[in-house]
Design an enzyme around this catalytic site. Structure first.
Site, mmCIF file in Angstrom:
data_model
loop_
_atom_site.group_PDB
_atom_site.id
_atom_site.type_symbol
_atom_site.label_atom_id
_atom_site.label_comp_id
_atom_site.label_asym_id
_atom_site.label_seq_id
_atom_site.Cartn_x
_atom_site.Cartn_y
_atom_site.Cartn_z
ATOM 1 C CG ASP A 130 -4.046 4.552 0.843
ATOM 2 O OD1 ASP A 130 -4.512 5.234 -0.089
ATOM 3 O OD2 ASP A 130 -2.890 4.112 0.831
ATOM 4 C CG HIS A 131 -7.986 8.327 -1.801
ATOM 5 N ND1 HIS A 131 -6.996 9.116 -1.250
ATOM 6 C CD2 HIS A 131 -7.811 8.404 -3.148
ATOM 7 C CE1 HIS A 131 -6.276 9.651 -2.210
ATOM 8 N NE2 HIS A 131 -6.742 9.238 -3.364
ATOM 9 C CG HIS A 142 -1.737 7.049 -2.033
ATOM 10 N ND1 HIS A 142 -2.709 6.713 -1.125
ATOM 11 C CD2 HIS A 142 -1.849 8.391 -2.211
ATOM 12 C CE1 HIS A 142 -3.382 7.785 -0.777
ATOM 13 N NE2 HIS A 142 -2.882 8.821 -1.418
#
Length: 515
Positions: free
Chosen positions: A199-200, A262
């Protein structure tokens, strides 16, 4: 827990470890795709610029297009020039360039894996990488289990005498049942410890800073609870529309694309209990406790506490833009949501009674991700008559595009009159000249190399996230939305503002607060 031990550990968990043995070959499935060219290759170049890439390292990109190494390297050079945070230095690029290779084959065909295995063993000898592999699946979700099964069939993920790790991009499943099936297939080959669900957002500098802000400052941690905090708002907005991602977005929507991963990750890091230590599993354990404590919505509560929207035509930056249903590869009658706002509670001792308002959407007025902590108002006793009441104290953690902290408190306005005004302290760590914060993928790729999974989602995090989201998705199936219901360039549907107005609150944004 011992606070001194915790603060001493903070530097260890959030700093690079140059002493680790990072020797490996990184194999990128989907090597001609947008993610590889915009994020992965620029991240590797940035790491090379900072001398973080190991000497014993190579990259093999796998794709279905007909290219040779020279052509592919030329394309990567263009991508780095466009998207890397460091300018192209030909000497540095040359050091990376010679270690980039391209292999063409169809992900579903066995012959390609046989050739790839032979080639990787040849590179092992050339670069002395010892059989260590990172398999990065930068491909559509339907190929995740296909590639993993092929790697297993051809003996390319044995994890004996060397390590092999797999990196999975979102979405990890479409719902809880599909996520469970996918997880069983992947961990049967790579095990949980070698599976990195990326999950960037977790690689962003200020997101990593949340625990430091809380646990390294006596100013904040003692008041980080329901006794002092009135509400917390979490915002992640984009000015862009679905664009080239519309085909994927039609299947995902804002609920699966943003909320399930996110936004819930932002929530957990904001609200976790102080972990016993800052090792990987202790942090993950606390995040899971938050997800397990999330209020579970009944269908009636979904329609009371969750607002969905889809953008129509509008104006952004004085330019007319089309609505979502006019985007390429979008159905003209699409019911896919591009906006979601919700109110939720965390049912534990620390946060009982505190509402969390979460909002994310496309085609919003600004691009911004931030967490706003609004503290409870003081009783209007001392200042009620002369001052007309007080504004609440606010703490804003700004994650992107600006990275920093914004604090609002009350002070007397200079002059002869007794006037109290809100004043602000605004720290922006990436606004100063010469500041060049690492991109999220730099940190995450480096962590995969050194085997640190702290900033990656463990399976039970994914599981409880899907449990929460699936309740919302199930309720939505029972009622057709009236889309589109907000204009591009606006803050979303009117119902989103009403969601807070019912609680005598309003949505906040750091840009408006400081204006």
């Amino acid at each position: 827990m011992n606070r001194n031990n915790l603060t001493k550990d903070i530097d260890n968990v959030f700093n690079f470890n140059p002493g680790a043995d990072l020797s490996c070959i990184m194999v990128i499935f989907g090597g001609t795709g947008d993610l590889t060219h915009r994020k992965l290759m620029p991240a590797l170049y940035n790491l090379q610029c900072e001398k973080k890439l190991p000497y014993h390292f190579a990259v093999v990109s796998v794709g279905r297009r007909d290219k040779n190494n020279k052509e592919y390297r030329y394309e990567v050079h263009d991508s780095i020039r466009s998207f890397a945070r460091f300018k192209i230095n030909e000497q540095t690029w040359g050091q990376l360039r010679q270690r980039i290779y391209y292999e063409k084959f169809n992900f579903a065909e066995d012959d390609g894996y046989t050739r790839l295995d032979t080639f990787l063993k040849k590179l092992d000898d050339q670069y002395q990488t010892g059989g260590n592999r990172i398999y990065y699946l930068a491909v559509a979700p339907e190929y995740f289990d296909v590639i993993v099964e092929k790697l297993h069939r051809h003996g390319m993920a044995r994890n004996t005498g060397s390590w092999q790790r797999v990196v999975i991009e979102k979405p990890f499943g479409r719902d809880l049942p599909s996520a469970r099936i996918l997880n069983e297939k992947i961990t049967a080959v790579f095990t949980e410890s070698n599976t990195y669900r990326i999950d960037h957002y977790l690689g962003k500098e200020m997101l990593q800073n949340i625990m430091v802000i809380r646990f390294a400052n006596m100013l904040f941690e003692p008041v980080w609870n329901n006794q002092f905090i009135d509400n917390i708002q979490i915002l992640s907005c984009e000015k862009v529309g679905a664009g080239s991602r519309a085909g994927y977005y039609e299947q995902a929507g804002a609920l699966r694309d943003m909320m399930q991963n996110h936004m819930l990750q932002l929530l957990t890091l904001t609200t976790i209990e102080p972990p016993a230590s800052l090792d990987t599993e202790s942090i993950r354990d606390e995040k899971v406790k938050v997800l397990r404590s999330l209020e579970q919505f009944s269908p009636e509560q979904v329609f009371k506490n969750v607002v969905r929207g889809q953008y129509g035509p509008g104006v952004i930056d004085d330019e007319e833009v089309s609505g979502y249903r006019q985007e390429d590869r979008v159905s003209p009658t699409s019911d896919t949501e591009t906006f979601i706002a919700l109110k939720v509670h965390i049912d534990n001792f620390r946060w009982a009674g505190v509402p969390f308002y979460i909002r994310t959407g496309k085609r919003m007025p600004v691009k911004s991700t931030e967490i706003i902590i609004q503290f409870k108002p003081l009783p209007n006793i001392l200042f009620a008559r002369e001052y007309g009441g007080l504004d609440p104290n606010l703490l804003v953690i700004k994650i992107q595009p600006k990275e920093g902290i914004f604090l609002q408190f009350n002070a007397k306005k200079p002059g002869t009159e007794n006037i109290i005004v809100p004043v602000q302290m605004d720290f922006c760590q990436n606004c100063r000249p010469g500041t060049n914060s690492p991109e999220a993928y730099e940190r995450l790729l480096y962590d995969v190399m050194r085997g640190d999974s702290t900033l990656f989602a463990r399976w039970d995090e994914v599981e409880y996230s899907w449990k929460f989201v699936d309740h919302i998705a199930a309720a939505w199936k029972e009622r057709k939305p009236n889309f589109p219901n907000y204009a591009a360039g606006s803050w979303g549907p009117a119902e989103a503002a009403e969601l807070l107005a019912k609680d005598n609150r309003e949505w906040l944004h750091a840009g408006d607060i400081s204006a």
